[in-house]
Design a protein around this motif. Sequence first.
Motif, PDB file in Angstrom:
ATOM      1  N   TYR A   1       0.909  -1.294   0.039  1.00 10.51           N
ATOM      2  CA  TYR A   1      -0.071  -0.020  -0.059  1.00 10.51           C
ATOM      3  C   TYR A   1       0.922   1.196   0.019  1.00 10.51           C
ATOM      4  O   TYR A   1       0.595   2.225  -0.820  1.00 10.51           O
ATOM      5  CB  TYR A   1      -0.995  -0.100   1.350  1.00 10.51           C
TER       6      TYR A   1
ATOM      7  N   TYR B   1       0.021   8.515  -6.187  1.00  6.50           N
ATOM      8  CA  TYR B   1      -0.699   9.797  -6.137  1.00  6.50           C
ATOM      9  C   TYR B   1      -0.031  11.061  -6.311  1.00  6.50           C
ATOM     10  O   TYR B   1       1.217  11.001  -6.279  1.00  6.50           O
ATOM     11  CB  TYR B   1      -1.140   9.892  -4.584  1.00  6.50           C
TER      12      TYR B   1
ATOM     13  N   ASP C   1       1.235   9.366   5.441  1.00  8.19           N
ATOM     14  CA  ASP C   1       1.564   8.870   6.851  1.00  8.19           C
ATOM     15  C   ASP C   1      -0.079   8.503   7.313  1.00  8.19           C
ATOM     16  O   ASP C   1      -0.202   7.597   7.980  1.00  8.19           O
ATOM     17  CB  ASP C   1       2.268   9.766   7.531  1.00  8.19           C
ATOM     18  N   ALA C   2      -0.827   9.298   7.073  1.00  8.67           N
ATOM     19  CA  ALA C   2      -2.160   9.257   7.614  1.00  8.67           C
ATOM     20  C   ALA C   2      -3.097   8.254   7.090  1.00  8.67           C
ATOM     21  O   ALA C   2      -3.609   7.255   7.817  1.00  8.67           O
ATOM     22  CB  ALA C   2      -3.057  10.605   7.547  1.00  8.67           C
ATOM     23  N   MET C   3      -2.710   8.137   5.770  1.00  3.12           N
ATOM     24  CA  MET C   3      -3.417   6.686   4.925  1.00  3.12           C
ATOM     25  C   MET C   3      -3.081   5.718   5.598  1.00  3.12           C
ATOM     26  O   MET C   3      -3.618   4.717   5.612  1.00  3.12           O
ATOM     27  CB  MET C   3      -3.423   7.232   3.445  1.00  3.12           C
ATOM     28  N   ILE C   4      -1.483   5.569   5.527  1.00  4.84           N
ATOM     29  CA  ILE C   4      -1.054   4.136   6.085  1.00  4.84           C
ATOM     30  C   ILE C   4      -1.339   3.923   7.622  1.00  4.84           C
ATOM     31  O   ILE C   4      -1.769   2.828   7.846  1.00  4.84           O
ATOM     32  CB  ILE C   4       0.726   4.275   5.974  1.00  4.84           C
ATOM     33  N   GLN C   5      -1.702   4.906   8.326  1.00  5.84           N
ATOM     34  CA  GLN C   5      -2.134   4.652   9.818  1.00  5.84           C
ATOM     35  C   GLN C   5      -3.364   4.322   9.711  1.00  5.84           C
ATOM     36  O   GLN C   5      -3.771   3.384  10.389  1.00  5.84           O
ATOM     37  CB  GLN C   5      -1.993   5.909  10.245  1.00  5.84           C
ATOM     38  N   SER C   6      -4.386   4.769   8.649  1.00  9.10           N
ATOM     39  CA  SER C   6      -5.670   4.065   8.598  1.00  9.10           C
ATOM     40  C   SER C   6      -5.983   2.804   8.123  1.00  9.10           C
ATOM     41  O   SER C   6      -6.615   2.138   8.850  1.00  9.10           O
ATOM     42  CB  SER C   6      -6.476   5.096   7.563  1.00  9.10           C
TER      43      SER C   6
ATOM     44  N   ARG D   1      -3.431   0.693   8.806  1.00  8.84           N
ATOM     45  CA  ARG D   1      -2.825  -0.135  10.045  1.00  8.84           C
ATOM     46  C   ARG D   1      -4.038  -0.280  11.141  1.00  8.84           C
ATOM     47  O   ARG D   1      -4.083  -1.448  11.673  1.00  8.84           O
ATOM     48  CB  ARG D   1      -1.848   0.675  10.544  1.00  8.84           C
TER      49      ARG D   1
ATOM     50  N   LEU E   1     -10.166  -1.589  -0.336  1.00  7.62           N
ATOM     51  CA  LEU E   1      -8.787  -0.864  -0.564  1.00  7.62           C
ATOM     52  C   LEU E   1      -8.430  -0.790  -2.056  1.00  7.62           C
ATOM     53  O   LEU E   1      -8.053   0.043  -2.822  1.00  7.62           O
ATOM     54  CB  LEU E   1      -7.683  -1.839   0.134  1.00  7.62           C
TER      55      LEU E   1
ATOM     56  N   ASP F   1     -10.949   1.426  -3.883  1.00  5.64           N
ATOM     57  CA  ASP F   1     -10.714   2.837  -3.231  1.00  5.64           C
ATOM     58  C   ASP F   1      -9.352   3.124  -4.041  1.00  5.64           C
ATOM     59  O   ASP F   1      -9.203   4.544  -4.417  1.00  5.64           O
ATOM     60  CB  ASP F   1     -10.485   2.712  -1.768  1.00  5.64           C
TER      61      ASP F   1
ATOM     62  N   TYR G   1      -9.361   6.230  10.506  1.00  7.38           N
ATOM     63  CA  TYR G   1     -10.088   5.181  10.317  1.00  7.38           C
ATOM     64  C   TYR G   1     -11.443   4.949  10.938  1.00  7.38           C
ATOM     65  O   TYR G   1     -12.304   4.637  10.652  1.00  7.38           O
ATOM     66  CB  TYR G   1      -9.314   4.041  11.261  1.00  7.38           C
TER      67      TYR G   1
ATOM     68  N   PRO H   1      -8.941   4.670   2.344  1.00 11.76           N
ATOM     69  CA  PRO H   1      -8.022   5.925   2.698  1.00 11.76           C
ATOM     70  C   PRO H   1      -7.992   6.998   1.758  1.00 11.76           C
ATOM     71  O   PRO H   1      -7.926   8.075   2.005  1.00 11.76           O
ATOM     72  CB  PRO H   1      -6.765   5.409   2.986  1.00 11.76           C
TER      73      PRO H   1
ATOM     74  N   THR I   1     -10.262   7.566  -0.621  1.00 16.98           N
ATOM     75  CA  THR I   1     -11.327   8.615  -1.109  1.00 16.98           C
ATOM     76  C   THR I   1     -11.578   9.337   0.202  1.00 16.98           C
ATOM     77  O   THR I   1     -11.929  10.607   0.170  1.00 16.98           O
ATOM     78  CB  THR I   1     -12.598   7.449  -1.292  1.00 16.98           C
TER      79      THR I   1
ATOM     80  N   TYR J   1      -9.341  10.496   2.330  1.00 19.43           N
ATOM     81  CA  TYR J   1      -8.092  11.757   2.286  1.00 19.43           C
ATOM     82  C   TYR J   1      -8.777  12.735   1.352  1.00 19.43           C
ATOM     83  O   TYR J   1      -8.342  14.067   1.556  1.00 19.43           O
ATOM     84  CB  TYR J   1      -6.857  11.466   2.887  1.00 19.43           C
TER      85      TYR J   1
ATOM     86  N   ARG K   1       1.018   9.795  13.387  1.00 15.00           N
ATOM     87  CA  ARG K   1       0.631   9.623  11.908  1.00 15.00           C
ATOM     88  C   ARG K   1      -1.054   9.835  11.910  1.00 15.00           C
ATOM     89  O   ARG K   1      -1.386   9.885  10.952  1.00 15.00           O
ATOM     90  CB  ARG K   1       1.077   8.260  11.422  1.00 15.00           C
TER      91      ARG K   1
END
Lengths: 262, 136
Positions: free
Chosen positions: A12, A19, A29-34, A36, A53, A56, B52, B70, B72, B74, B96
Amino acid sequence: MSRHFPHIERAYAASLWLYPASFRESYADAMIQSLRDALADSNLSRLALLRTLLKDLIQSLIKENLAMLRETISRPTLFYNALVLIALCTAICLGFVVIEQQALRQSANDPQLGIATDLAIRLARGIPPTVAVPNDKTDMDLSLSPFVIAYDEQGKVLASSAQLNGAVPQLPQGVLDYMRTHREDRITWAPQRYVRIASVVLRVSSPQGGFVVAGRNLREVEARKNLLLQMAAFVWLGLLGIIFVGTFLFGWLNHAPKAAAA
Amino acid sequence: MGSDQTSEDFQIILLQIYPQQMYISRMVASTPLTPAVFAILLSLAEGDRHGYAMMKDARAPEGGGIAMGPGTLYGTIERLMRDGMVAETGITDNERRRYYRLTSTGRLALEAELTRMDSAVAAARQRGLLPQRGRS
């Protein structure tokens, strides 16, 4: 726990490079955390998560890159530069086509110039047209060989090595009128549809006057002109593609991250 | 501005107070929200959320029932932040993890959408497309 799925996280994280840079810098970072957090959620099926995933990823990649492209195009400097480059490439390609086509067309007159000059000199020396003009008949429609036709002062055919549909075609009256006041003319003569002749018309310098025409079918030259046009169009499209990709990449790499709304 | 006001009401008020938000107020008045925007705004209406948590809320039937990833999430949050409907809190429990909150403009947009949906449901009930609401 997420540590059991490092390959999913790695894959991922790698996909996030697709992007736009600004989006990636802001949210990777925030996307990877989400992700996780989602992997750590025991109530969420892995299969459903992976399906979501993947869907999306495809949808948002298209959406974010298109949004970035829209913003890139709407940036005045980039858009202006791209327009200038497109105009420049278009002008260069068009100029190249016009110059090359003219050069090809003009060079198609070269053999006829020599032939017509020689014939005009021989007629001026008093050699009869029936002797000076070759007896072999060239079919103006099919043959690519040069031919000559001798006319008297009134435009009547005296002798010809050319024929079209079994007859010798008459020069347009406008050409004859022009030649009465000029020594030479170089024209594209179309004695019938789809038959175009590169012609050189010369005035005979003798007391009897008259004109000689040396011509040659332009079929092969026009085929080369068309090929040239196709090649130029291909190059032009290639240049447009380079400008498009270059502008897109430049916008992608130099896109300033947006300030977050407070 | 209460939730019983019509979308036209706060379009006028927004134009008077924040002229630069004219576009947003027009959108509030006339454009239904996308499912992702609606789900995010609805999730944030309950309090500050991280990514999340919003995805989880959106997945629940009462939160919109949409499976959002994620990308969509963000992407939508970025546009909502740009339009002033959502803001980052700046408070986090993990470097993060980022928390977001609903702004007053976002709340107005959500209320307008809920009013619009409520009207549609009422109309559907009147036409017999939905059962009449039972007594509580």
